[in-house]
Design an enzyme around this catalytic site. Structure first.
Site, PDB file in Angstrom:
ATOM      1  N   CYS A  43      -3.466   8.623  -1.727  1.00  0.00           N
ATOM      2  CA  CYS A  43      -3.048   8.395  -0.335  1.00  0.00           C
ATOM      3  C   CYS A  43      -2.788   9.701   0.406  1.00  0.00           C
ATOM      4  O   CYS A  43      -3.270   9.896   1.531  1.00  0.00           O
ATOM      5  CB  CYS A  43      -1.831   7.473  -0.284  1.00  0.00           C
ATOM      6  SG  CYS A  43      -0.343   8.115  -1.096  1.00  0.00           S
ATOM      7  N   HIS A  89       4.270   6.428  -0.477  1.00  0.00           N
ATOM      8  CA  HIS A  89       2.939   6.125   0.045  1.00  0.00           C
ATOM      9  C   HIS A  89       2.821   6.639   1.483  1.00  0.00           C
ATOM     10  O   HIS A  89       3.815   6.743   2.203  1.00  0.00           O
ATOM     11  CB  HIS A  89       2.697   4.614   0.019  1.00  0.00           C
ATOM     12  CG  HIS A  89       1.277   4.211   0.296  1.00  0.00           C
ATOM     13  ND1 HIS A  89       0.217   4.647  -0.467  1.00  0.00           N
ATOM     14  CD2 HIS A  89       0.741   3.420   1.271  1.00  0.00           C
ATOM     15  CE1 HIS A  89      -0.911   4.137   0.010  1.00  0.00           C
ATOM     16  NE2 HIS A  89      -0.618   3.393   1.067  1.00  0.00           N
ATOM     17  N   HIS A 127      -5.815   3.903   4.514  1.00  0.00           N
ATOM     18  CA  HIS A 127      -5.077   4.530   3.416  1.00  0.00           C
ATOM     19  C   HIS A 127      -5.861   4.356   2.121  1.00  0.00           C
ATOM     20  O   HIS A 127      -6.791   3.559   2.038  1.00  0.00           O
ATOM     21  CB  HIS A 127      -3.676   3.920   3.283  1.00  0.00           C
ATOM     22  CG  HIS A 127      -3.653   2.454   2.973  1.00  0.00           C
ATOM     23  ND1 HIS A 127      -2.684   1.856   2.196  1.00  0.00           N
ATOM     24  CD2 HIS A 127      -4.471   1.415   3.341  1.00  0.00           C
ATOM     25  CE1 HIS A 127      -2.895   0.549   2.097  1.00  0.00           C
ATOM     26  NE2 HIS A 127      -3.971   0.267   2.790  1.00  0.00           N
TER      27      HIS A 127
END
Length: 281
Positions: A186, A232, A244
């Site tokens: 990510c 994240h 993402h």
């Protein structure tokens, strides 16, 4: 002392041993600062490692053999016309034709020196210099400028390019610590997109002061801004959607999801965990 990443992808690890998880990756031609040498924790002095610091202030260990340490070579590399691979993958061949022998195969983000003063008989090709000083050829359209500062002061153009960069990784598999078209995590995705636009942001998923972005109210987010969740990070692309890289089963890579419950690609879990948003602007 500085060094050049001399392989297509150079793994960076938290400790000097291949037995630990991938922490980051250097892409071909990136220049790093060498901090110290270290012995392999499992193999001892037989496999020398070095600790390095990247231009985005990330540190890790890589094998010494994966770097070019000649300081004259590093100086020449930094003084030349660096360009960056924009194609998902690009081969460097020994002659300017598709039948040439492949010298290197580089992923998006790899760097080369361009020698456009050297004319080629075949249209569309450009002579490039490799990190070790050798020369080859690749298609001109595979390369783009290597920006060391934001490529434009136009906010709309900058935001548009960030989104375009991110969408170029759609479908790439999730790889913990990765940041290439072979596999990307990510923060690898977001940091690479900004890097390709001439800006360094923090390599990991957490928000850290002192980099190019600053916190903004989530309601004010615009395309290209960053969304932070626990462990994240994603990039907002407009219309309540974000892009993402996720390891969630069924996705397993770079995908687009939504913050809007009315959308088919809505992810309720991430909406409920959204911590903050950040922007360059």
């Amino acid at each position: 002392m500085k060094a050049i990443a001399g392989k297509a992808i150079v793994p960076l690890r938290e400790r000097p041993t291949s037995g630990t998880a991938l922490d980051d990756e250097l892409l071909y031609g990136m220049v790093v600062e060498v901090l110290e040498e270290a012995a392999d924790e499992e193999e001892g002095e037989a496999v020398p490692w070095v600790s390095v610091r990247t231009p985005y202030r990330y540190t890790g260990y890589c094998k010494k053999e994966d770097l070019i340490l000649d300081q004259a070579r590093v100086a020449a590399w930094e003084a030349g016309e660096l360009c960056v691979v924009m194609q998902g993958f690009a081969d460097v061949l020994d002659e300017p034709r598709v039948q040439g022998v492949c010298l290197e195969s580089l992923a998006r983000g790899g760097r080369l020196l361009a020698h456009r003063e050297e004319a080629t008989e075949e249209a569309g090709w450009v002579c490039v210099e490799l990190a070790d000083g050798g020369r080859g050829y690749t298609k001109e359209q595979f390369l783009g400028p290597c920006y060391s500062v934001p490529f434009t002061a136009d906010e709309d153009a900058f935001r548009k390019r960030l989104v375009e960069m991110a969408k170029g990784y759609l479908g790439a598999q999730y790889r913990w610590g990765g940041k290439s078209t072979l596999g990307i995590d990510c923060s690898g995705l977001t940091s690479m997109c900004y890097m390709l636009c001439g800006v360094y942001i923090y390599r990991n998923a957490g928000y850290v002061d002192g980099f190019a972005v600053h916190e903004i109210p989530a309601a004010e987010k615009k395309p290209g801004d960053l969304l932070y969740f626990p462990g994240h990070i994603a990039m907002y692309i407009g219309d309540d959607r974000y892009i993402h890289s996720t390891g969630r089963n069924g996705d397993d890579g770079v995908v687009i999801n939504s913050l809007n419950p009315a959308h088919e690609d809505f992810r309720e879990d991430l909406l409920n965990m959204l911590e903050r948003a950040a922007s360059m602007f």
